[in-house]
Design an enzyme around this catalytic site. Structure first.
Site, mmCIF file in Angstrom:
data_model
loop_
_atom_site.group_PDB
_atom_site.id
_atom_site.type_symbol
_atom_site.label_atom_id
_atom_site.label_comp_id
_atom_site.label_asym_id
_atom_site.label_seq_id
_atom_site.Cartn_x
_atom_site.Cartn_y
_atom_site.Cartn_z
ATOM 1 N N GLN A 46 19.464 -29.392 -6.755
ATOM 2 C CA GLN A 46 19.911 -30.676 -7.276
ATOM 3 C C GLN A 46 18.737 -31.461 -7.857
ATOM 4 O O GLN A 46 18.863 -32.115 -8.884
ATOM 5 C CB GLN A 46 20.580 -31.482 -6.163
ATOM 6 C CG GLN A 46 20.957 -32.909 -6.535
ATOM 7 C CD GLN A 46 22.054 -32.976 -7.576
ATOM 8 O OE1 GLN A 46 22.844 -32.056 -7.700
ATOM 9 N NE2 GLN A 46 22.089 -34.054 -8.335
ATOM 10 N N GLU A 47 17.603 -31.387 -7.189
ATOM 11 C CA GLU A 47 16.458 -32.176 -7.616
ATOM 12 C C GLU A 47 15.763 -31.613 -8.855
ATOM 13 O O GLU A 47 15.382 -32.359 -9.752
ATOM 14 C CB GLU A 47 15.448 -32.281 -6.462
ATOM 15 C CG GLU A 47 15.904 -33.141 -5.290
ATOM 16 C CD GLU A 47 15.950 -34.620 -5.604
ATOM 17 O OE1 GLU A 47 16.820 -35.025 -6.396
ATOM 18 O OE2 GLU A 47 15.113 -35.358 -5.081
#
Length: 480
Positions: free
Chosen positions: A307-308
């Site tokens: 996600q990051e």
């Protein structure tokens, strides 16, 4: 074509060894209709569970059955069964109840239903290569199949009363996901699934379409008992569902297994396959190492990292956060990281930081809410999470439940709210998006791991959860 069932399926029967022993012993030692069930008041509750439907549906009902067993102060024994055989097994007294989602809208001979626990819209699903059916009349000459004894078959039986020409194949030993695979592969024209099942399959098969007309009233899903089952147990079930609906536990459980489905978006298959095949294997051992030192699941760490940064250790955003776990300078200093672009330093530090945040939350916050809130704090900071919890409490909701906090955290961008809180403005909506996306990535990585015992991971993509704005932001910092 990869089967969803294959990707997710654990070795189901092997997962229930004691239940199988019980099942076989009951079958071999007593004639049908005279099974000696344990006394549920004596401390053992025996339930039937769907052995063929993988994923959220079966796991949801299993967790719900565990709650009910706890309510009765009984041990839970689960017997896997094809849903089509569940009524007969109840009639033979092989279980106290079937913890399976039956369509309870209409009476079914041989079954008595507990109170409904969930309402789901049923949908006609077709292959987008074909014209979209405008009504039931358009599928009368098509190949249609549903799972035998399922909520979808009960739905078709209701429709047939008005459309006598409607016919379908009633399939045993298959799941809804199997039939959705067939529709996507072109070997089946039409099947029926609820919105949650369709949302899951749509991420694997972009060519699946959903008819826009309402096929019938939504299904009221409920557990089932035999007509001659213990009336006291049925009364206990009624009280149980009333209690968990009132105190929010049912809502929490629905949110845990289905809340993130609302964020599903069509899969950018080619890009995601490249990431899974070329990038994840490179960092799999690193995520496992981080899990060892932090006490977190490696799948959770991998989900956060994806996600990051999309597993890009050199990622840098416009806010100057950097690396695999997109650490700020302050966080890197706190975690003794001297090079945020070093994948190992970043991953180990990010995992330890998340574990530290989680450990600092009030002890009364239970899992999984504790982890979801820690992820929100990872994104926006402990102070802003606490502001969101204070705001949630002010609004008369439970500050210890993520399902309530996530409704109010986005309000931290609005002056009428953040000006009344200690830590001021925050991008609370961004934190909610991050948590909900990670929940799905984490869930899918867990299921992929259990469903592929040889390699641990499939070479086929799982999910694409980012909304268009978030996806564009990630592309932007890749191209900087």
């Amino acid at each position: 074509m990869l089967s969803i069932r294959y990707l997710f399926s654990p070795i189901r029967l092997a997962a229930y060894p004691f239940a199988l022993i019980l099942w076989l012993s009951l079958s071999g030692c007593h004639p049908a209709g005279q099974q000696a069930l344990p006394n549920w008041q004596g401390g053992e509750l025996v339930v039937l569970e769907d052995s063929l439907q993988p994923g959220a549906d079966s796991q949801f009902n299993h967790e719900l059955a565990k709650l009910f067993a706890g309510y009765l102060h009984a041990k839970l024994t689960a017997i896997p069964v094809d849903v089509a055989h569940a009524p007969d097994m109840l009639a033979q007294h092989r279980a106290h109840l079937a913890a399976i989602g039956f369509r309870s809208n209409t009476a079914t001979p041989g079954l008595i239903y507990a109170p409904s626990y969930q309402t789901v819209a049923e949908q006609l699903v077709f292959n987008n290569a074909q014209d979209a059916p405008a009504g039931i009349a358009d599928i009368l000459d098509l190949k249609v199949a549903v799972v035998a004894g399922s909520a979808q078959e009960k739905l078709l039986e209701e429709i047939k009363l008005k459309q006598p020409s409607l016919h379908w194949e009633s399939r045993s030993k298959v799941s809804v996901d199997d039939l959705l695979d067939e529709v996507a592969g072109g070997t089946l024209d039409v099947t029926f699934a609820n919105r949650q099942q369709f949302g899951l399959a749509r991420n694997f098969h972009e060519n699946l379409g959903m008819a826009t007309f309402a096929v019938a009233a939504p299904s009221q899903l409920a557990w089932a008992f035999a007509p001659d089952s213990d009336a006291k147990l049925r009364d206990q079930a009624t009280r149980f569902f009333a209690e968990i609906r009132k105190d929010g536990r049912l809502h929490d459980l629905v949110d845990r297994f289905y809340g993130f489905n609302e964020r599903l978006a069509p899969l950018d298959a080619a890009a995601f396959v490249v990431q899974i095949n070329s990038t994840l294997p490179r960092y799999r051992a690193l995520f496992a190492e981080a899990a060892h030192w932090s006490g977190l699941d490696w799948e959770l760490i991998a989900a956060l990292a994806y996600q990051e940064s999309h597993w890009n250790p050199l990622a840098t955003s416009y806010t100057s956060v950097r690396g695999m776990m997109m650490l700020t300078e302050d966080t890197a200093d706190q975690m003794h990281v001297d090079n945020r672009l070093d994948a190992r330093q970043s991953t180990l530090a990010g995992a330890r930081y998340l574990a530290t945040i989680r450990d600092q939350l009030p002890l009364r916050i239970a899992e999984p809410d504790r982890t979801w809130m820690a992820l929100a704090a990872y994104n926006q900071g402990n102070g802003h999470l606490e502001d969101a919890r204070v705001l949630t409490q002010r609004m008369g909701m439970d500050a210890d439940r993520w399902v309530d906090v996530k409704k109010w955290m986005p309000k931290l961008t609005q002056p009428e709210y953040f000006e009344q809180l200690p830590h001021g403005y925050a991008r609370g909506g961004e934190a909610v998006i991050l948590v909900e996306n990670i929940r799905m990535y984490y869930d899918m990585l867990k299921r992929a791991e259990s469903g592929n015992s040889t390699t641990g991971l499939s070479a086929t993509p799982y999910y694409k959860l980012l909304d268009s704005d978030k996806k564009q932001r990630i592309k932007n910092f890749y191209n900087r």
